[in-house]
Design a protein around this motif. Sequence first.
Motif, PDB file in Angstrom:
ATOM      1  N   PRO A  54      26.330  -9.788  -4.312  1.00 14.08           N
ATOM      2  CA  PRO A  54      26.968 -11.002  -5.192  1.00 14.08           C
ATOM      3  C   PRO A  54      28.393 -11.119  -4.957  1.00 14.08           C
ATOM      4  CG  PRO A  54      25.601  -9.277  -6.388  1.00 14.08           C
ATOM      5  CD  PRO A  54      25.887  -8.552  -5.255  1.00 14.08           C
ATOM      6  N   VAL A  55      28.830 -12.451  -4.973  1.00 16.70           N
ATOM      7  CA  VAL A  55      30.161 -12.836  -4.935  1.00 16.70           C
ATOM      8  C   VAL A  55      30.426 -13.945  -5.980  1.00 16.70           C
ATOM      9  CG1 VAL A  55      29.838 -14.280  -2.786  1.00 16.70           C
ATOM     10  CG2 VAL A  55      32.173 -13.431  -3.546  1.00 16.70           C
ATOM     11  N   GLY A  56      31.438 -14.196  -6.381  1.00 15.27           N
ATOM     12  CA  GLY A  56      31.908 -15.163  -7.575  1.00 15.27           C
ATOM     13  C   GLY A  56      33.205 -15.339  -7.154  1.00 15.27           C
ATOM     14  N   ARG A  68      35.422 -12.354  -6.580  1.00 15.17           N
ATOM     15  CA  ARG A  68      35.107 -10.936  -7.010  1.00 15.17           C
ATOM     16  C   ARG A  68      33.706 -10.539  -6.176  1.00 15.17           C
ATOM     17  NH1 ARG A  68      34.754  -8.431 -12.766  1.00 15.17           N
ATOM     18  NH2 ARG A  68      36.794  -7.490 -12.163  1.00 15.17           N
ATOM     19  N   VAL A  69      33.529  -9.434  -5.527  1.00 13.49           N
ATOM     20  CA  VAL A  69      32.290  -9.062  -4.894  1.00 13.49           C
ATOM     21  C   VAL A  69      31.895  -7.746  -5.471  1.00 13.49           C
ATOM     22  CG1 VAL A  69      31.060  -8.356  -2.673  1.00 13.49           C
ATOM     23  CG2 VAL A  69      33.364  -9.865  -2.709  1.00 13.49           C
ATOM     24  N   GLN A  70      30.591  -7.672  -5.991  1.00 15.57           N
ATOM     25  CA  GLN A  70      30.047  -6.618  -6.655  1.00 15.57           C
ATOM     26  C   GLN A  70      29.324  -5.813  -5.293  1.00 15.57           C
ATOM     27  OE1 GLN A  70      27.305  -7.225  -9.815  1.00 15.57           O
ATOM     28  NE2 GLN A  70      26.317  -5.510  -9.201  1.00 15.57           N
ATOM     29  N   THR A 107      30.128   0.648 -11.768  1.00 12.61           N
ATOM     30  CA  THR A 107      29.911  -0.534 -10.831  1.00 12.61           C
ATOM     31  C   THR A 107      31.024  -0.575 -10.127  1.00 12.61           C
ATOM     32  OG1 THR A 107      28.304  -1.577 -12.463  1.00 12.61           O
ATOM     33  CG2 THR A 107      29.531  -3.038 -10.622  1.00 12.61           C
ATOM     34  N   VAL A 108      31.239  -0.844  -8.901  1.00 15.04           N
ATOM     35  CA  VAL A 108      32.290  -1.025  -8.052  1.00 15.04           C
ATOM     36  C   VAL A 108      32.429  -2.559  -7.427  1.00 15.04           C
ATOM     37  CG1 VAL A 108      33.581  -0.322  -5.857  1.00 15.04           C
ATOM     38  CG2 VAL A 108      32.226   1.314  -7.200  1.00 15.04           C
TER      39      VAL A 108
END
Length: 150
Positions: A54-56, A68-70, A107-108
């Motif tokens: 996921p990216v936001g 932000r990339v999870q 979480t990274v």
Amino acid sequence: MADNAVRPNLKADKFDAYLKENHLNFFFRDPVPNDPNGTVVFKSNIEAEGQKLPVGIITDNTIYTIIRVQIGTGLVKDSNRERFNAFLNELNRGYKVFKYVAADDGTVYLDSCIPSSNEAFDPQIVRVVLDVIVNHLQEEYKTIMKKVWD
């Protein structure tokens, strides 16, 4: 406009127009309701080693736009915390445009902060930084995940 009124998010509007103009239809615009900073998150996914990350792209009325990339949840555990954090710090020393962050829950994330005023916001810079991140993850994701399990 009243002091507590939400101002329009000009960066989000510029980014949305850029996406439409360039036929980039892989982002979903998600405004945060009643947020005093007018936050709008553009959500999508990045593929790395067959995984969808996921990216936001977080825009608001501050000077910051965040990509932000999870990378994954629960990656940092008591058993690997010291070694894995040292690895993330090593990665962080090698890259100027983004940094890895490990949250308390393990979480990274990979974060990039792009400062600009509403007037000076350039959606193409966001796209270039996102491309750098995508290329990096295509090269490094497997190594990162190996470090989780070493």
